[in-house]
Design a protein around this motif. Sequence first.
Motif, PDB file in Angstrom:
ATOM      1  N   ALA A   1      -9.120 -14.448   6.819  1.00 35.56           N
ATOM      2  CA  ALA A   1     -10.365 -15.035   7.551  1.00 35.56           C
ATOM      3  C   ALA A   1     -10.920 -16.489   6.663  1.00 35.56           C
ATOM      4  O   ALA A   1     -11.000 -17.281   7.322  1.00 35.56           O
TER       5      ALA A   1
ATOM      6  N   ARG B   1     -12.874 -18.791   8.640  1.00 31.86           N
ATOM      7  CA  ARG B   1     -13.671 -17.885   9.514  1.00 31.86           C
ATOM      8  C   ARG B   1     -14.589 -17.356   8.318  1.00 31.86           C
ATOM      9  O   ARG B   1     -14.311 -16.169   7.972  1.00 31.86           O
TER      10      ARG B   1
ATOM     11  N   GLU C   1     -16.887 -13.952   8.837  1.00 30.46           N
ATOM     12  CA  GLU C   1     -16.227 -12.705   8.897  1.00 30.46           C
ATOM     13  C   GLU C   1     -15.550 -12.553   7.607  1.00 30.46           C
ATOM     14  O   GLU C   1     -15.587 -11.304   6.974  1.00 30.46           O
TER      15      GLU C   1
END
Length: 146
Positions: free
Chosen positions: A46, A51, A54
């Motif tokens: 992630a 990301r 996350e």
Amino acid sequence: GPSHVCHCPRCSYERDTHDDNVSSSSSNIGATSLSLSTCRQLADVAMQQSRYEEAITLYDECLRRWKEKRRGRRHETNGDDDDNEKEQYAMAWHAKAAAFLATGHYERAHELWTEGATHFPHSKEMALEVRKRAAYSRQSPSRRRA
């Protein structure tokens, strides 16, 4: 085909966290069933894919386990983690700080690295971050702008 369901750790985690039956307040529900190393690996992926939210959630799950273990060992005399597990926790802590740095939360990142260095004095990466911050703070303002 359309009926195929992948059971790899990432797909299983994503299926569990995005299940309509799971409340939004338990966004890490899928992470609780993962092994420590798998949870950290998914967090690292992630992180690599930007990301960050996350990644932080998954690193938090890794560190929740570490905190739980520490609470459970308060009265034990020989409850140390093995070296690999210590390294997994230290790397999760370090990477969580890096995720905060990547999202522009400079002070929070450095707070985490400083705190992490106290919990994981064996971690060369966290010690390096603390030394870098100390070196930067000693530089004159004109050198920092260059």
